[in-house]
Design a protein around this motif. Sequence first.
Motif, mmCIF file in Angstrom:
data_model
loop_
_atom_site.group_PDB
_atom_site.id
_atom_site.type_symbol
_atom_site.label_atom_id
_atom_site.label_comp_id
_atom_site.label_asym_id
_atom_site.label_seq_id
_atom_site.Cartn_x
_atom_site.Cartn_y
_atom_site.Cartn_z
ATOM 1 N N MET A 1 0.867 -1.074 -0.088
ATOM 2 C CA MET A 1 -0.089 0.152 0.030
ATOM 3 C C MET A 1 0.862 1.231 0.022
ATOM 4 O O MET A 1 1.652 1.171 0.822
ATOM 5 C CB MET A 1 -0.944 -0.027 1.307
ATOM 6 N N GLY A 2 0.494 2.209 -0.693
ATOM 7 C CA GLY A 2 0.933 3.331 -0.827
ATOM 8 C C GLY A 2 1.439 4.218 -2.177
ATOM 9 O O GLY A 2 1.105 3.606 -3.231
ATOM 10 N N ILE A 3 2.248 5.278 -1.986
ATOM 11 C CA ILE A 3 2.637 5.992 -3.279
ATOM 12 C C ILE A 3 3.752 5.424 -3.805
ATOM 13 O O ILE A 3 4.788 5.118 -2.980
ATOM 14 C CB ILE A 3 2.926 7.783 -2.743
ATOM 15 N N LEU A 4 3.847 5.147 -4.924
ATOM 16 C CA LEU A 4 5.061 4.473 -5.636
ATOM 17 C C LEU A 4 5.981 5.621 -6.180
ATOM 18 O O LEU A 4 7.154 5.568 -5.878
ATOM 19 C CB LEU A 4 4.511 4.040 -7.043
ATOM 20 N N ARG A 5 5.712 6.931 -6.573
ATOM 21 C CA ARG A 5 6.436 7.749 -7.190
ATOM 22 C C ARG A 5 5.987 8.981 -7.770
ATOM 23 O O ARG A 5 4.579 9.196 -7.886
ATOM 24 C CB ARG A 5 7.261 7.015 -8.450
ATOM 25 N N LEU A 6 6.616 9.868 -8.281
ATOM 26 C CA LEU A 6 6.107 11.117 -8.915
ATOM 27 C C LEU A 6 5.769 10.452 -10.329
ATOM 28 O O LEU A 6 6.687 9.983 -11.063
ATOM 29 C CB LEU A 6 7.169 12.117 -8.968
ATOM 30 N N GLY A 7 4.529 10.674 -10.816
ATOM 31 C CA GLY A 7 4.054 10.463 -12.111
ATOM 32 C C GLY A 7 4.197 11.362 -13.003
ATOM 33 O O GLY A 7 4.399 11.104 -14.118
ATOM 34 N N VAL A 159 3.467 22.033 6.228
ATOM 35 C CA VAL A 159 3.643 21.001 5.198
ATOM 36 C C VAL A 159 4.505 19.754 5.331
ATOM 37 O O VAL A 159 3.986 18.808 4.556
ATOM 38 C CB VAL A 159 3.898 21.832 3.890
ATOM 39 N N ASN A 160 5.542 19.684 5.964
ATOM 40 C CA ASN A 160 6.049 18.451 6.403
ATOM 41 C C ASN A 160 5.131 17.479 7.041
ATOM 42 O O ASN A 160 5.218 16.453 6.853
ATOM 43 C CB ASN A 160 7.377 18.958 7.207
ATOM 44 N N LYS A 161 4.179 18.025 7.935
ATOM 45 C CA LYS A 161 3.349 17.143 8.553
ATOM 46 C C LYS A 161 2.320 16.749 7.729
ATOM 47 O O LYS A 161 1.877 15.575 7.825
ATOM 48 C CB LYS A 161 2.816 18.166 9.691
ATOM 49 N N PHE A 162 2.105 17.452 6.634
ATOM 50 C CA PHE A 162 1.150 16.951 5.662
ATOM 51 C C PHE A 162 1.742 15.795 4.807
ATOM 52 O O PHE A 162 0.698 14.690 4.756
ATOM 53 C CB PHE A 162 0.666 17.829 4.843
ATOM 54 N N PHE A 163 2.784 15.807 4.572
ATOM 55 C CA PHE A 163 3.275 14.813 3.576
ATOM 56 C C PHE A 163 3.550 13.593 4.591
ATOM 57 O O PHE A 163 3.402 12.327 3.974
ATOM 58 C CB PHE A 163 4.605 15.265 2.942
ATOM 59 N N THR A 164 4.058 13.804 5.780
ATOM 60 C CA THR A 164 4.049 12.427 6.730
ATOM 61 C C THR A 164 2.979 11.897 7.081
ATOM 62 O O THR A 164 2.783 10.735 7.235
ATOM 63 C CB THR A 164 5.189 13.015 7.964
ATOM 64 N N ASP A 165 1.826 12.707 7.475
ATOM 65 C CA ASP A 165 0.646 12.292 8.065
ATOM 66 C C ASP A 165 -0.458 11.653 7.018
ATOM 67 O O ASP A 165 -1.188 10.672 7.105
ATOM 68 C CB ASP A 165 -0.238 13.411 8.880
ATOM 69 N N VAL A 166 -0.221 12.444 5.809
ATOM 70 C CA VAL A 166 -1.354 12.207 4.650
ATOM 71 C C VAL A 166 -0.759 11.121 3.753
ATOM 72 O O VAL A 166 -1.416 10.199 3.263
ATOM 73 C CB VAL A 166 -1.772 13.326 4.088
ATOM 74 N N ASP A 168 2.252 9.625 4.124
ATOM 75 C CA ASP A 168 3.003 8.560 4.379
ATOM 76 C C ASP A 168 4.665 8.528 3.971
ATOM 77 O O ASP A 168 5.375 7.680 3.986
ATOM 78 C CB ASP A 168 2.605 7.059 4.283
ATOM 79 N N PHE A 169 4.916 9.824 3.622
ATOM 80 C CA PHE A 169 6.339 10.090 3.221
ATOM 81 C C PHE A 169 7.259 10.132 4.415
ATOM 82 O O PHE A 169 6.657 10.380 5.532
ATOM 83 C CB PHE A 169 6.504 11.257 2.397
ATOM 84 N N TYR A 170 8.344 10.166 4.527
ATOM 85 C CA TYR A 170 9.399 10.294 5.677
ATOM 86 C C TYR A 170 10.509 10.970 5.230
ATOM 87 O O TYR A 170 10.989 11.115 4.269
ATOM 88 C CB TYR A 170 9.838 8.866 6.314
ATOM 89 N N PRO A 171 10.845 12.002 6.096
ATOM 90 C CA PRO A 171 11.820 12.870 6.185
ATOM 91 C C PRO A 171 13.586 12.069 5.892
ATOM 92 O O PRO A 171 13.539 11.397 6.766
ATOM 93 C CB PRO A 171 11.875 13.912 7.105
ATOM 94 N N THR A 172 14.036 12.311 4.747
ATOM 95 C CA THR A 172 15.463 11.752 4.743
ATOM 96 C C THR A 172 16.494 12.845 5.328
ATOM 97 O O THR A 172 17.513 12.340 5.985
ATOM 98 C CB THR A 172 15.775 11.319 3.388
ATOM 99 N N GLU A 173 16.318 14.190 4.990
ATOM 100 C CA GLU A 173 17.234 15.183 5.360
ATOM 101 C C GLU A 173 16.272 16.436 5.648
ATOM 102 O O GLU A 173 15.361 16.928 4.914
ATOM 103 C CB GLU A 173 18.380 15.495 4.304
ATOM 104 N N ALA A 192 9.106 8.539 -0.439
ATOM 105 C CA ALA A 192 7.958 7.741 -0.521
ATOM 106 C C ALA A 192 8.319 6.274 -0.220
ATOM 107 O O ALA A 192 7.729 5.351 0.463
ATOM 108 C CB ALA A 192 6.975 7.901 -1.633
ATOM 109 N N THR A 193 9.328 5.964 -0.814
ATOM 110 C CA THR A 193 9.936 4.672 -1.046
ATOM 111 C C THR A 193 11.410 4.523 -0.602
ATOM 112 O O THR A 193 11.651 4.799 0.580
ATOM 113 C CB THR A 193 9.840 4.021 -2.269
ATOM 114 N N MET A 194 12.528 4.131 -1.303
ATOM 115 C CA MET A 194 13.811 3.977 -1.096
ATOM 116 C C MET A 194 14.535 5.257 -1.793
ATOM 117 O O MET A 194 15.864 5.097 -1.754
ATOM 118 C CB MET A 194 14.285 2.656 -1.588
ATOM 119 N N LYS A 195 13.869 5.955 -2.501
ATOM 120 C CA LYS A 195 14.694 7.179 -3.283
ATOM 121 C C LYS A 195 15.028 8.098 -2.185
ATOM 122 O O LYS A 195 14.543 8.246 -1.021
ATOM 123 C CB LYS A 195 13.890 7.897 -4.106
#
Length: 304
Positions: A1-7, A159-166, A168-173, A192-195
């Motif tokens: 489940m989840g976002i794969l990539r920028l389309g 906006v960071n909270k939006f991406f993590t909460d809505v 399911d992205f996670y911050p890398t830096e 979103a994944t391993m990028k």
Amino acid sequence: MGILRLGYAEINVTDMEEAKSHYERTLGMKHVEDVNGAAYYKGWDEWDHHSLVLHEGGVGVNKFGYKVQRSEDLDYFEKKAQAFGATVERMSAGDTHEVKDGIRITSPSEHVFELYSEMTEVGSDVGFINPEVFPRDLVGVGVPGVDHALISCEDPDLVNKFFTDVFDFYPTEQVVTSLDDDASIIGSWLAATMKVHDIAIIKGPQGKLHHFAFQLVDWSQVGRAGQLFSMDDVSIDVGPTQHGITRGTTIYFFDPSGNRNEVFAGGYHAYPDRPCVKWTPDQLGKGIFYITRELNERFTTVFT
């Protein structure tokens, strides 16, 4: 489940013919078709109908599309966006050309994101049975596909909270005001994944685009891109150089309308359990441009 990539990214350009020459001849994207005044493009290693849409009239971004893994994910993200308080609407098949059912979400940064699970497939230029490593007839830089985008907003923490909460992205830096627990975010790179990142956000004007990027393989391809940009008189912003943040190699440049592009290679694999790298403002020059350790005014002030 989840976002794969920028389309896809859908942007505005001031002159369609100049823009077409830039994205088709210089960057080497494949022109798929023109429909209702819009031009649709894809990279040679992409299989869906398009990853870039050009509309004539102005500059900047209209919307981004993110592909999700399954159609059921749309219900999941719709509920999460509604719970966050974001504006959400359903998309019917065809509302966005060649895209099936989806949802359209307006983020707190006032950017529009479309989530979808299906787009018409047109195939990659090398195919998926005994393929070559690249097409023999590459044009220009020959970008394989889109990679990520960086947007600006007035409240990066929200906006960071939006991406993590809505999403399911996670911050890398992140660039933070201090290393204290109550520090504020100046910029955040999220995956979103391993990028190393699929989206980045920085403090700046609301609803604007800083750049969107195309993927390359390595430093040699970035250098070759720079040579081609010189041949075609492309306006260069910064580079070739390397980022401290993400470790990617890069050139920033402008399309004929003034939208900032990037070619990006390298970086590292990210994982959700990897500690988020923090950068402090006094080291921001090194974080953005590791080699020169300096930011130019244009890079920090030009948005579309």
